[in-house]
Design an enzyme around this catalytic site. Sequence first.
Site, PDB file in Angstrom:
ATOM      1  N   HIS A   7     -11.661 -14.360 -11.468  1.00 15.31           N
ATOM      2  CA  HIS A   7     -12.654 -13.600 -10.690  1.00 15.31           C
ATOM      3  C   HIS A   7     -12.048 -13.032  -9.405  1.00 15.31           C
ATOM      4  O   HIS A   7     -10.996 -13.505  -8.946  1.00 15.31           O
ATOM      5  CB  HIS A   7     -13.813 -14.530 -10.340  1.00 15.31           C
ATOM      6  CG  HIS A   7     -14.411 -15.131 -11.558  1.00 15.31           C
ATOM      7  ND1 HIS A   7     -15.539 -14.615 -12.176  1.00 15.31           N
ATOM      8  CD2 HIS A   7     -14.020 -16.181 -12.326  1.00 15.31           C
ATOM      9  CE1 HIS A   7     -15.814 -15.329 -13.248  1.00 15.31           C
ATOM     10  NE2 HIS A   7     -14.908 -16.293 -13.365  1.00 15.31           N
ATOM     11  N   GLU A  28     -15.593 -18.015  -9.952  1.00 17.19           N
ATOM     12  CA  GLU A  28     -15.810 -17.160  -8.769  1.00 17.19           C
ATOM     13  C   GLU A  28     -16.203 -18.024  -7.591  1.00 17.19           C
ATOM     14  O   GLU A  28     -16.690 -19.163  -7.785  1.00 17.19           O
ATOM     15  CB  GLU A  28     -16.927 -16.144  -9.099  1.00 17.19           C
ATOM     16  CG  GLU A  28     -17.258 -15.146  -7.984  1.00 17.19           C
ATOM     17  CD  GLU A  28     -16.044 -14.385  -7.448  1.00 17.19           C
ATOM     18  OE1 GLU A  28     -15.197 -15.009  -6.769  1.00 17.19           O
ATOM     19  OE2 GLU A  28     -15.969 -13.166  -7.697  1.00 17.19           O
ATOM     20  N   HIS A  80     -11.964 -10.360 -14.550  1.00 12.59           N
ATOM     21  CA  HIS A  80     -12.853  -9.908 -15.624  1.00 12.59           C
ATOM     22  C   HIS A  80     -13.258  -8.438 -15.412  1.00 12.59           C
ATOM     23  O   HIS A  80     -13.273  -7.940 -14.286  1.00 12.59           O
ATOM     24  CB  HIS A  80     -14.104 -10.792 -15.674  1.00 12.59           C
ATOM     25  CG  HIS A  80     -14.920 -10.711 -14.418  1.00 12.59           C
ATOM     26  ND1 HIS A  80     -15.828  -9.705 -14.187  1.00 12.59           N
ATOM     27  CD2 HIS A  80     -14.938 -11.485 -13.316  1.00 12.59           C
ATOM     28  CE1 HIS A  80     -16.380  -9.874 -13.005  1.00 12.59           C
ATOM     29  NE2 HIS A  80     -15.853 -10.946 -12.445  1.00 12.59           N
ATOM     30  N   ARG A 104     -18.114 -14.037 -18.254  1.00  7.88           N
ATOM     31  CA  ARG A 104     -17.478 -12.739 -18.025  1.00  7.88           C
ATOM     32  C   ARG A 104     -15.955 -12.846 -18.055  1.00  7.88           C
ATOM     33  O   ARG A 104     -15.259 -11.914 -18.485  1.00  7.88           O
ATOM     34  CB  ARG A 104     -17.998 -12.092 -16.734  1.00  7.88           C
ATOM     35  CG  ARG A 104     -17.857 -12.894 -15.454  1.00  7.88           C
ATOM     36  CD  ARG A 104     -18.741 -12.285 -14.379  1.00  7.88           C
ATOM     37  NE  ARG A 104     -18.574 -12.808 -13.038  1.00  7.88           N
ATOM     38  CZ  ARG A 104     -19.204 -13.871 -12.526  1.00  7.88           C
ATOM     39  NH1 ARG A 104     -20.043 -14.557 -13.288  1.00  7.88           N
ATOM     40  NH2 ARG A 104     -19.012 -14.228 -11.265  1.00  7.88           N
TER      41      ARG A 104
HETATM   42  O1  LIG Z   1     -19.596 -12.650  -7.016  1.00  6.76           O
HETATM   43  C1  LIG Z   1     -19.624 -11.433  -6.865  1.00  6.76           C
HETATM   44  O2  LIG Z   1     -20.608 -10.799  -6.447  1.00  6.76           O
HETATM   45  C2  LIG Z   1     -18.396 -10.627  -7.199  1.00  6.76           C
HETATM   46  O3  LIG Z   1     -17.831 -11.101  -8.340  1.00  6.76           O
HETATM   47  C3  LIG Z   1     -17.391 -10.657  -6.074  1.00  6.76           C
HETATM   48  O4  LIG Z   1     -18.037 -10.085  -5.049  1.00  6.76           O
HETATM   49  P1  LIG Z   1     -17.389  -9.617  -3.669  1.00  6.76           P
HETATM   50  O5  LIG Z   1     -16.350  -8.573  -3.969  1.00  6.76           O
HETATM   51  O6  LIG Z   1     -18.583  -9.066  -2.932  1.00  6.76           O
HETATM   52  O7  LIG Z   1     -16.814 -10.843  -3.001  1.00  6.76           O
END
Ligand SMILES: O=C(O)[C@H](O)COP(=O)(O)O
Length: 248
Positions: A183, A88, A10, A61
């Site tokens: 994600h 995610e 996203h 998202r």
């Molecule tokens: O969930 C989150 O904060 C981001 O989508 C992914 O975060 P990261 O790159 O810190 O794992």
Amino acid sequence: MTYRLILLRHGTSDWNAKNLFTGWVDVDLNAGGIEEAQRGGELLRDRDLLPDVVHTSVLRRAIRTANIALEVAGRQWIDVRRSWRLNERHYGGLQGKDKKQTLEELGEEQFMLFRRSYDTPPPPIERGSEFDQAGDPRYAGLPPELLPATECLADVVERMLPYWYDAIVPDLRAGKTVLVTAHGNSLRALVKHLDNLDEKTIVGLNIPTGVPLYYELDENFRPIVKGGEYLDPDAAAAAIEAVKNQGR
Ligand SMILES: O=C(O)[C@H](O)COP(=O)(O)O
């Protein structure tokens, strides 16, 4: 026979911009994320990589990114499938926390352990707390033991792979060009599987927001070119740096 798979993270969300751990919190795209999704659609259209079916997570998202990109590519009419298995990574008790502040509190090593190690999950989220998803109607059908309170990447691989085999591979096998809009960490899990990366190598791999990653797959659903091909390599490199630097 080869198969066509496109992965799309996203575009940037409100919380990416604010540098907050997001995980399963249902945050919307920001203006930059909408632009990224539009550009993603242009890239698909210009390369004639026109999806026949789209698979998304159940988070807005990813859903909006898919909708915007498909509209730009003239493919808003294709079949859609959604699954929590593409969500995610659940960021546990870190959801809603500021990445920079967390880095300061935990120190570099622990911060990166929680963010990128393969098998160390953050502490679990407290049930019923502000950023917990228990009670969210979209997960009402899930057996309670499947609703995570935190996840490491190994957990994401485990819950994502059944969807890969049972839902995505059959579409590929049917000769469809498949778009998966998801994600950073659910796509890391999928890339780990596709490219057969070991647990050390996956630690250093980041997925950029909004840039389609194209994989041509062989008869065993393995990449013909390891790592696939970003449709805009310069934009991908810049966005990968931005992801790496979150918290700094
Ligand atoms: O969930 C989150 O904060 C981001 O989508 C992914 O975060 P990261 O790159 O810190 O794992």
